[in-house]
Design a protein around this motif. Sequence first.
Motif, PDB file in Angstrom:
ATOM      1  N   ASP A  25      31.873  74.791  76.802  1.00  0.00           N
ATOM      2  CA  ASP A  25      32.994  74.713  76.046  1.00  0.00           C
ATOM      3  C   ASP A  25      33.556  73.334  75.941  1.00  0.00           C
ATOM      4  O   ASP A  25      33.248  72.371  76.793  1.00  0.00           O
ATOM      5  N   LEU A  41      36.093  67.537  69.824  1.00  0.00           N
ATOM      6  CA  LEU A  41      35.634  67.841  68.442  1.00  0.00           C
ATOM      7  C   LEU A  41      36.002  66.702  67.352  1.00  0.00           C
ATOM      8  O   LEU A  41      35.178  66.231  66.882  1.00  0.00           O
ATOM      9  N   ASN A  57      31.181  69.931  64.778  1.00  0.00           N
ATOM     10  CA  ASN A  57      31.731  71.461  64.674  1.00  0.00           C
ATOM     11  C   ASN A  57      31.433  72.086  66.244  1.00  0.00           C
ATOM     12  O   ASN A  57      30.234  71.983  66.679  1.00  0.00           O
ATOM     13  N   LYS A  58      32.108  72.891  66.578  1.00  0.00           N
ATOM     14  CA  LYS A  58      32.067  73.461  67.937  1.00  0.00           C
ATOM     15  C   LYS A  58      30.828  74.240  67.917  1.00  0.00           C
ATOM     16  O   LYS A  58      29.905  74.197  68.629  1.00  0.00           O
ATOM     17  N   SER A  59      30.609  75.198  66.725  1.00  0.00           N
ATOM     18  CA  SER A  59      29.201  75.980  66.301  1.00  0.00           C
ATOM     19  C   SER A  59      27.912  75.206  66.442  1.00  0.00           C
ATOM     20  O   SER A  59      27.063  75.835  66.954  1.00  0.00           O
ATOM     21  N   ASP A  60      28.165  73.977  66.194  1.00  0.00           N
ATOM     22  CA  ASP A  60      26.668  73.074  66.138  1.00  0.00           C
ATOM     23  C   ASP A  60      26.437  72.861  67.821  1.00  0.00           C
ATOM     24  O   ASP A  60      25.484  72.244  67.799  1.00  0.00           O
ATOM     25  N   ILE A  89      27.649  74.179  70.943  1.00  0.00           N
ATOM     26  CA  ILE A  89      27.721  74.892  72.225  1.00  0.00           C
ATOM     27  C   ILE A  89      26.350  75.487  72.503  1.00  0.00           C
ATOM     28  O   ILE A  89      25.727  75.949  71.788  1.00  0.00           O
ATOM     29  N   LYS A 114      24.029  73.712  73.702  1.00  0.00           N
ATOM     30  CA  LYS A 114      23.121  72.536  73.775  1.00  0.00           C
ATOM     31  C   LYS A 114      23.276  71.863  75.056  1.00  0.00           C
ATOM     32  O   LYS A 114      24.254  71.794  75.693  1.00  0.00           O
TER      33      LYS A 114
END
Length: 338
Positions: A24, A30, A36-39, A41, A43
């Motif tokens: 997180d 960001l 973007n968070k969705s890109d 998390i 990784k």
Amino acid sequence: MWHNFFDEASDIYSLYDKDLNLIDVNKAFLTTFRLNKSDIIGKNITQLAPDSVESGRYDKFQEVLRTGHTISFDDFMTHPSYGNFCFRIKIFKVGDGLGAVSTNITDLTEAINDLEAFIYKASHDLRAPITSILGLMHLSEFEATDFKELKRLHRLMAQQTGKLDNILKILIETTQIRTESKTIDEIDFQQLLNNLLTTIELSKGAKKIKFELNINTTKAFFSDKNLLMRLFQNLLDNAIKYKNESTANAFVKIDIQDEQGGINISIEDNGIGIPQHLQKKVFTIFFRGSDKVKGNGLGLYTVKHTVKKLGGHITLQSEEGKGSMFKIYLPHEKIKTS
Ligand code: ADP
């Protein structure tokens, strides 16, 4: 509530599992890295920041995982679009994973570097005219035998004082950029640059340079006209000063495009270019990378602070022998005097 605290904090928070995969991040993470968070998390840190292995940051993360001891260190990062950052990073164990808090200390680090460069400069170059004036005063007091000789010595003193005054004037002007208030108007780039180029093209060094202006904006843009003029003037002066004398088709291309929330400006030349190892230093106060032409090392320092004052950012791409491109993003200013 607790989650809100992290999300609203200005420091950058990130949380990793035991394999250093990202669990997180907070909002500041960001917005700073424009991600973007969705890109991101899930990784791994080596995918998110490939330079972390080479820079030694990855080893530090591993060390904290192994020992459980908190580590704090300063780290430099270069973002391809947003320039150089310096962070003070603290990493600590959270369960079997890791937490990291990064504070952006770019401004502080730059201010310290500038101060060090200024002290160095003051103790060397700024002292030179003073030493020379003292010598000339000594000569006029003890050695000069006639009025003509006294006049000659006074002329030399005036020359040296003028040199010193010039440097101090530019320094004062540069500091004023930071403290003066801005005056926001709608900017007519075509008019602003046509006026500037008319004067610039007449200068001696610009004779064989082809200037290309490509303004491709559809939205009204508001900013401080005088600061913008100073910005273009400094960058164009440099493009002329550092042109490649052996190139027959010397050019300077100015490109202005709409961008979300503001505009993108690029100024490209096919001049002598800047060696890779000097590129990080060129925005430092008094830094000079070349003695081929006269200068005071305050041009790009002024540019950097002008861009900052206008709320934007600047990056440099350059290759020695090929040319340089300065890219600037400037946001729309609200129509008010601040
Ligand atoms: P000055 O031109 O007085 O030396 P600046 O702060 O304007 O100071 O620039 C710092 C250094 O960056 C210069 O000494 C030069 O080495 C390099 N530089 C700046 N602009 C260019 C350019 N367009 N092409 C090549 N080198 C440049």
